[in-house]
Write a protein that holds these residues in place. Structure first.
Motif, PDB file in Angstrom:
ATOM      1  N   GLY A  40       0.831  -1.202   0.000  1.00  0.00           N
ATOM      2  CA  GLY A  40       0.000   0.000   0.000  1.00  0.00           C
ATOM      3  C   GLY A  40       0.866   1.253   0.000  1.00  0.00           C
ATOM      4  O   GLY A  40       2.045   1.217  -0.357  1.00  0.00           O
ATOM      5  N   GLU A  41       0.277   2.356   0.424  1.00  0.00           N
ATOM      6  CA  GLU A  41       0.995   3.639   0.365  1.00  0.00           C
ATOM      7  C   GLU A  41       1.735   3.929   1.675  1.00  0.00           C
ATOM      8  O   GLU A  41       2.952   4.094   1.699  1.00  0.00           O
ATOM      9  CB  GLU A  41      -0.026   4.743   0.072  1.00  0.00           C
ATOM     10  N   GLY A  42       0.979   3.995   2.747  1.00  0.00           N
ATOM     11  CA  GLY A  42       1.575   4.290   4.043  1.00  0.00           C
ATOM     12  C   GLY A  42       0.524   4.133   5.115  1.00  0.00           C
ATOM     13  O   GLY A  42      -0.675   4.141   4.816  1.00  0.00           O
ATOM     14  N   PRO A  43       0.941   3.989   6.369  1.00  0.00           N
ATOM     15  CA  PRO A  43      -0.017   3.799   7.460  1.00  0.00           C
ATOM     16  C   PRO A  43      -0.978   4.975   7.593  1.00  0.00           C
ATOM     17  O   PRO A  43      -0.597   6.125   7.366  1.00  0.00           O
ATOM     18  CB  PRO A  43       0.876   3.718   8.702  1.00  0.00           C
ATOM     19  N   GLY A  44      -2.210   4.690   7.965  1.00  0.00           N
ATOM     20  CA  GLY A  44      -3.179   5.717   8.331  1.00  0.00           C
ATOM     21  C   GLY A  44      -3.239   5.828   9.852  1.00  0.00           C
ATOM     22  O   GLY A  44      -2.363   5.314  10.558  1.00  0.00           O
ATOM     23  N   GLU A  47      -3.528   2.420  11.781  1.00  0.00           N
ATOM     24  CA  GLU A  47      -2.291   1.652  11.603  1.00  0.00           C
ATOM     25  C   GLU A  47      -1.180   2.228  12.473  1.00  0.00           C
ATOM     26  O   GLU A  47      -0.415   1.508  13.111  1.00  0.00           O
ATOM     27  CB  GLU A  47      -1.877   1.679  10.115  1.00  0.00           C
ATOM     28  N   PRO A  53      -0.404  -3.010   9.584  1.00  0.00           N
ATOM     29  CA  PRO A  53      -0.869  -2.461   8.306  1.00  0.00           C
ATOM     30  C   PRO A  53      -2.347  -2.760   8.033  1.00  0.00           C
ATOM     31  O   PRO A  53      -2.852  -3.817   8.435  1.00  0.00           O
ATOM     32  CB  PRO A  53      -0.005  -3.193   7.274  1.00  0.00           C
ATOM     33  N   PHE A  54      -3.009  -1.861   7.365  1.00  0.00           N
ATOM     34  CA  PHE A  54      -4.374  -2.092   6.866  1.00  0.00           C
ATOM     35  C   PHE A  54      -5.306  -2.687   7.930  1.00  0.00           C
ATOM     36  O   PHE A  54      -5.877  -3.757   7.744  1.00  0.00           O
ATOM     37  CB  PHE A  54      -4.337  -2.980   5.609  1.00  0.00           C
ATOM     38  N   ALA A  58      -9.977   0.917   5.259  1.00  0.00           N
ATOM     39  CA  ALA A  58      -9.373   0.413   4.012  1.00  0.00           C
ATOM     40  C   ALA A  58      -8.891  -1.022   4.209  1.00  0.00           C
ATOM     41  O   ALA A  58      -8.966  -1.856   3.299  1.00  0.00           O
ATOM     42  CB  ALA A  58      -8.217   1.313   3.580  1.00  0.00           C
ATOM     43  N   ASN A  80       3.676  -1.518   3.258  1.00  0.00           N
ATOM     44  CA  ASN A  80       3.480  -0.224   2.604  1.00  0.00           C
ATOM     45  C   ASN A  80       4.790   0.319   2.052  1.00  0.00           C
ATOM     46  O   ASN A  80       5.869  -0.115   2.455  1.00  0.00           O
ATOM     47  CB  ASN A  80       2.934   0.786   3.627  1.00  0.00           C
ATOM     48  N   HIS A 155      -6.453   1.234  -4.958  1.00  0.00           N
ATOM     49  CA  HIS A 155      -6.296   1.247  -3.510  1.00  0.00           C
ATOM     50  C   HIS A 155      -7.661   1.018  -2.862  1.00  0.00           C
ATOM     51  O   HIS A 155      -8.660   1.591  -3.320  1.00  0.00           O
ATOM     52  CB  HIS A 155      -5.721   2.598  -3.064  1.00  0.00           C
TER      53      HIS A 155
END
Ligand code: URA
Ligand code: SF4
Length: 188
Positions: A40-44, A47, A53-54, A58, A80, A155
């Motif tokens: 993926g892109e990066g932690p939210g 996360e 992760p994830f 999402a 990510n 995504h």
């Protein structure tokens, strides 16, 4: 370097500015011997809180996508492009990506998957070194350094914003894409 060693380094890394505001770095998790790696892109926010992760909305969507072809999260590896949360979930900057990429490279070398599914523009552009957008890049296999196949997908966050399941919609296409991956995994 095995995956635990890589994770150890990630957790204490201060190589870029994203270390300044993180709660926890998110190295990645899953089956170390898997054929299928998701990037993926990066932690939210979730996360960043949990160090996994994830795991937010999402993440639930990603779990659903896997479930649609009877795959469980524990059967794949999920990570990510950048391992620390960008402020306000902004897109990671190119110097942050450059700083973090050696960790992903080390994870790829260790896992040695047959397919890397890139989720969204940032992962796709980083691994394929292309400016092609996800809408046209997705759903096709690309060769990466001659031995691993890269398969771009939308995504999961994009699917949350585009809930239609109509034929031709991003969701519909994603369900086709995961079936394509499953088929290739089965024939390996
Ligand atoms: N979005 C991502 O790109 N990665 C995560 O880990 C969570 C949300
Ligand atoms: Fe280190 Fe990557 Fe976190 Fe930057 S994003 S501090 S390079 S682990």
């Amino acid at each position: 370097m095995d995956l635990a060693e890589i994770a150890g380094k990630v957790k204490t890394c201060t190589k870029c500015r994203l270390s300044e505001n993180r709660t926890k770095a998110v190295p990645g998790e899953g089956d170390e011997d898997t054929d299928l790696l998701f990037v993926g892109e990066g932690p939210g926010r979730q996360e960043d809180q949990q160090g996994r992760p994830f795991v937010g909305r999402a993440g639930n969507k990603l779990t659903d996508i896997l479930g649609s072809v009877s795959l469980e999260r524990s059967q794949v590896y999920i990570t990510n492009i950048v391992k620390c949360r960008p402020p306000e979930n902004r897109t990671p900057k190119s110097d942050e990506i450059d700083s973090c990429l050696p960790y992903l490279e080390a994870q790829i070398a260790e896992i040695n998957p047959s397919i890397i599914a890139t989720l969204g523009n940032t992962a796709t552009k980083t691994l394929l070194d292309t400016e092609e957008g996800i809408t046209s890049a997705r759903g096709k296999f690309y060769s990466w350094r001659g031995k691993i196949q890269v398969f771009p997908m939308f995504h999961p966050s994009y699917l949350l914003r585009n809930p239609s399941k109509e034929k031709g919609s991003p969701k519909y296409q994603t369900w086709q894409d995961i079936k394509k991956i499953k088929k290739v995994l089965r024939s390996n």
